[in-house]
Design an enzyme around this catalytic site. Structure first.
Site, PDB file in Angstrom:
ATOM      1  N   GLY A 295      -3.957   3.533 -10.059  1.00  0.00           N
ATOM      2  CA  GLY A 295      -3.726   2.813 -11.313  1.00  0.00           C
ATOM      3  C   GLY A 295      -5.018   2.262 -11.895  1.00  0.00           C
ATOM      4  CG  ASP A 296      -7.300  -0.367  -9.649  1.00  0.00           C
ATOM      5  OD1 ASP A 296      -6.438  -1.002 -10.294  1.00  0.00           O
ATOM      6  OD2 ASP A 296      -7.590  -0.613  -8.461  1.00  0.00           O
TER       7      ASP A 296
ATOM      8  CG  ASN B 213     -10.892  -0.281  -6.947  1.00  0.00           C
ATOM      9  OD1 ASN B 213     -11.866  -0.199  -6.198  1.00  0.00           O
ATOM     10  ND2 ASN B 213      -9.675  -0.551  -6.512  1.00  0.00           N
TER      11      ASN B 213
ATOM     12  CG  ASN C 152       3.732  -0.956 -11.478  1.00  0.00           C
ATOM     13  OD1 ASN C 152       4.647  -1.738 -11.752  1.00  0.00           O
ATOM     14  ND2 ASN C 152       3.094  -1.010 -10.327  1.00  0.00           N
TER      15      ASN C 152
ATOM     16  CB  SER D 264      -9.465  -8.732  -6.732  1.00  0.00           C
ATOM     17  OG  SER D 264      -8.965  -7.456  -7.077  1.00  0.00           O
TER      18      SER D 264
END
Length: 338
Positions: free
Chosen positions: A262-263, A52, A201, A8
């Site tokens: 997280g990215d 990201n 996660n 995305s």
């Protein structure tokens, strides 16, 4: 090793609620849920999981290839990404839809309620990854990427990209993440089976097992390395036949916005392993970059500063901890710039 990042590309609308979501939920009224939160702040930022991660990799000078679909409103965003070391030759521009939108409210406990409008991302399934990788490598006079990260995207695109990697013999990393809620068991198994890396996660790890019917052992038999982020507890790395490796998070990090953290971890971790860094120091770099991202509002508002990251790693994990990271951070001393 160059990395192609599929997934995305979006604009983030980030809002802050000065309270706790849990205090607004009435257990006996959940069947009739209707809530509106008056927020104190709105930040409109660049985002999208693939963008990201590519932004982070670009900050390390790795020139990642970004692959995804956007709208005609992408022009300014594209300039930003190029200025930060991202190759956008793999981005498809839609003539009909706008770039995807991510809308998120964060409360005082860093809990989030979010919605995602796919927009042009729905056209990502039309991208022929094999042809794209060949064309971009030929145009650049270089070899095609040595790893493809398949991150959240149009589900059909994720499946098509994974199949293309298998057909071409290119190692791939599976990061189904938020799209696990949209995928059935067969699709999740198809995305994960044979992945060199699997990213989840802790909640997604449980959801992945529920969707697939796999045990922990089944997952480890299907993938090379399983990387599970644990929030404030750090990250767990598992391989078949080896004891789990748990690397703690950076505990003194300032918390301003958890969006994209997280990215950032994935960018730091993959930057390190792509340059041959062992798993533990690579995870430490991922945690360090995640801590820097946590202290900025917006997924691409932190700087990838090698000297700062070296200092964070040394402070969090002890003197000498940055030394194995020399391939990605340079010949840094404690806190020193390469």
């Amino acid at each position: 090793m160059r990395i192609a990042v599929t997934g995305s590309i979006a604009t983030d609308h980030l809002m802050v609620f000065p309270g706790r979501f849990t205090e607004q939920l009435l257990p006996d009224q959940l069947a009739h849920l209707s809530l509106s939160f008056l927020v104190d702040r709105l930040e409109v930022r660049r985002g999208g999981v693939a963008a990201n991660i590519a932004y982070g990799l670009g900050g390390f000078g790795l020139s990642p290839l970004l692959v995804g679909a956007v709208g005609s409103d992408f022009a300014e965003y594209e300039v930003w990404l190029k200025d930060h070391g991202v190759d956008t030759a793999g981005v498809r521009v839609s003539g009909e839809r706008q770039t995807a939108r991510f809308l998120c409210i964060t409360d005082d406990d860093a809990n989030q309620i979010a919605a995602f409008y796919a927009g042009a991302m729905a056209e990502a399934c039309d991208i022929d990854l094999g042809a794209l990788l060949t064309a971009t490598a030929t145009a650049a006079g270089s070899e095609r990427p040595g790893l493809v990260l398949v991150s959240p995207d149009d589900p059909a695109a994720m499946l098509r990209h994974t199949a293309a990697c298998r057909a071409l013999g290119i190692p791939f990393a599976a990061d189904p993440s938020q799209q696990l809620a949209r995928l059935d068991g067969d699709q999740v198994r198809d995305l994960a089976d044979g992945a060199a890396w699997l990213f989840t996660n802790e909640y997604e790890a449980a959801l992945l097992k529920e969707r697939t019917g796999w045990s922990d052992g089944d997952v480890l038999a299907a993938v090379g390395v399983w990387v599970t982020t644990l929030g404030a507890q750090g990250v767990r790395i598992e391989r078949a036949g080896s004891a789990p490796l748990v690397v703690p998070a950076v505990h003194d990090a300032e918390t301003l916005d958890p969006t994209g953290v997280g990215d950032a971890f994935r960018a730091g971790f993959l930057a390190a392993v792509s340059l041959g860094v062992p798993l533990e120091p690579a995870a430490r770099l991922g945690c360090a970059l995640a801590s820097v991202a946590l202290g900025a509002v917006g997924s691409q508002c932190h700087e990838v500063d090698r000297g700062e990251l070296s200092a964070v790693v040394e402070r969090a994990y002890g003197p000498g901890a940055a030394e194995p990271l020399a391939p990605v951070l340079g010949a840094t001393s404690t806190g020193g710039r390469p």
